[in-house]
Motif scaffolding. Structure first.
Motif: not given
Length: 414
Positions: A131-152
């Motif tokens: 939710q925070t990454l989405h609000e900040k527009g950072l989800l599709m960046g390298s850090g956001g994608q790494a976070s998403f992969s780990v969370l999944l």
């Protein structure tokens, strides 16, 4: 009826009052909802509100969020994430569990209890981070994608962790009884709906795989005709009902076969990512996701046991910061190992350093299976909740300190 109306008024009113202030101060909506919950906690207790059940209900916001994220990820894009999903996600779970297990053993815990604690704190908060990454527009960046992969990967790992925890019972705890835990029974993952837990392992695997195949086939071939049939009525509310039915139906199916509803919703979203009705689904689900996630964050804030925390303030703060620092250091190292560089790696490490909402479920389950004592679990629940409350401050540190520093050093770096 009156109780539900009063509770709805209190929860919605607190969010409306506090969240805009938090956003204006640059703290973000997540911290605003958490603060609202912490302020409401004593009032909810006075009104005899069951915060635990409220949180379990509000966890449906996490299910909706993963469904919407799945809609943004076509299967090809998900396949491109496989290296980070399995490698980075798997290593994060193993390294974090072992490191925190070592800390717990150094503090005098038996190896079974230490491993249990390590597994629980290896998970992070899907709701807060995404939710925070989405609000900040950072989800599709390298850090956001790494976070998403780990969370999944963590969501996938919840079921094996549950199975492992049931094997880590401590005989002394089984003899004396589990005690009473003050947060969330183990039914929040739908164990009462789990119809395959008594089946042999091989048959359970076949049923689970068959259910996933059913979701994929139904999503690919039946969604179009069903939506066209619903559209023929020319009633917008039916489209909303249809979108909710898909998410709820997949979540229930996943609980029946013993998987997490969030994982099932994500699979359904990925399947429907190429559907012609993708944007309609996203438009109908998004408002409900926001409301449920807000309610979830309020309930997390309200679940903090201030009396127990104040009685052991030094220990609670030390444990919380210790866990978050250990996780951040491991994530920083693994991120660099997997090519996440610069400020993106700091975003990944700082954003994922907390414990997760599944920690409440696993702690309750650990008490029920005699892997942890109730007293220890109640203490760890505060650590989980406090780490989640501190996470928006970590993101704020990234925004105000880390990102400007890298922007000044590398003005052209993306």
């Amino acid at each position: 009826m009156e109780n539900y109306l009063l509770l709805s008024f209190i929860l919605l009113g607190s969010g409306i009052a506090i969240v805009p202030i938090a956003v204006w101060l640059g703290l973000g909506s997540v911290l605003g909802f958490l603060i609202a919950g912490m302020l409401l906690g004593p009032a909810l207790i006075a009104l005899n509100v069951d915060v635990d059940n409220m949180e379990q209900f509000a966890e449906f916001g996490v299910v909706m969020m993963l469904f919407l994220i799945g809609l943004e990820l076509a299967p090809k894009k998900l396949w491109d994430l496989r290296r980070r999903l399995l490698g980075l996600g798997g290593l994060q779970l193993i390294c974090t569990a072992l490191a925190i297990m070592g800390l717990a053993m150094a503090l005098g815990q038996q190896w079974q209890q230490a491993l249990t604690i390590g597994l629980i704190f290896s998970l992070s908060s899907t709701a807060i981070v995404l939710q925070t990454l989405h609000e900040k527009g950072l989800l599709m960046g390298s850090g956001g994608q790494a976070s998403f992969s780990v969370l999944l990967m963590q969501d996938i790992a919840v079921i094996p962790i549950l199975a492992l925890l049931s094997l880590l019972a401590v005989p002394d705890l089984a003899a004396t009884g589990a005690g009473v835990i003050s947060h969330g029974p183990a039914t929040s993952l739908g164990f009462s709906l789990n119809l395959v837990q008594t089946l042999p392992e091989w048959l359970r695997a076949i049923v689970t795989l068959g259910s996933i195949v059913l979701v994929i086939v139904a999503g690919s071939y039946l969604t179009g005709p069903i939506f066209r049939y619903v559209e023929s009525a020319h009633l917008p509310e039916l489209l909303t009902a249809m979108a909710l039915t898909i998410v709820v139906g997949v979540a229930v199916l996943m609980m029946v076969v013993g998987l997490t509803p969030a994982l099932g919703a994500f699979i359904a979203g990925v399947v429907l990512a190429n559907s012609e009705y993708r944007h309609d689904l996203e438009k109908e689900i998004t408002p409900f996701k926001g409301l449920f996630l807000g309610l979830f964050f309020v309930s997390v804030g309200a679940s903090v046991n201030f009396k127990l925390m104040i009685d052991h303030l030094g220990l609670v703060v030390a444990l919380t910061l210790g866990v978050m620092i250990i996780k951040a250091v491991i994530l920083l190292f693994l991120g660099r190992l997997f090519g996440v560089k610069g400020e993106n790696n700091w975003l990944f490490a700082l954003g994922m350093a907390q414990a997760g909402e599944f920690g409440f479920v696993l702690l309750s389950f650990s008490v029920a299976t005699h892997a942890l004592s109730a007293d220890l679990a109640n203490m760890l629940i505060i650590v989980v909740a406090l780490s989640m409350v501190l996470t928006p401050l970590f993101f704020l540190f990234y925004d105000k300190v880390v990102a400007p520093r890298y922007a000044a050093l590398h003005p052209r770096e993306i």
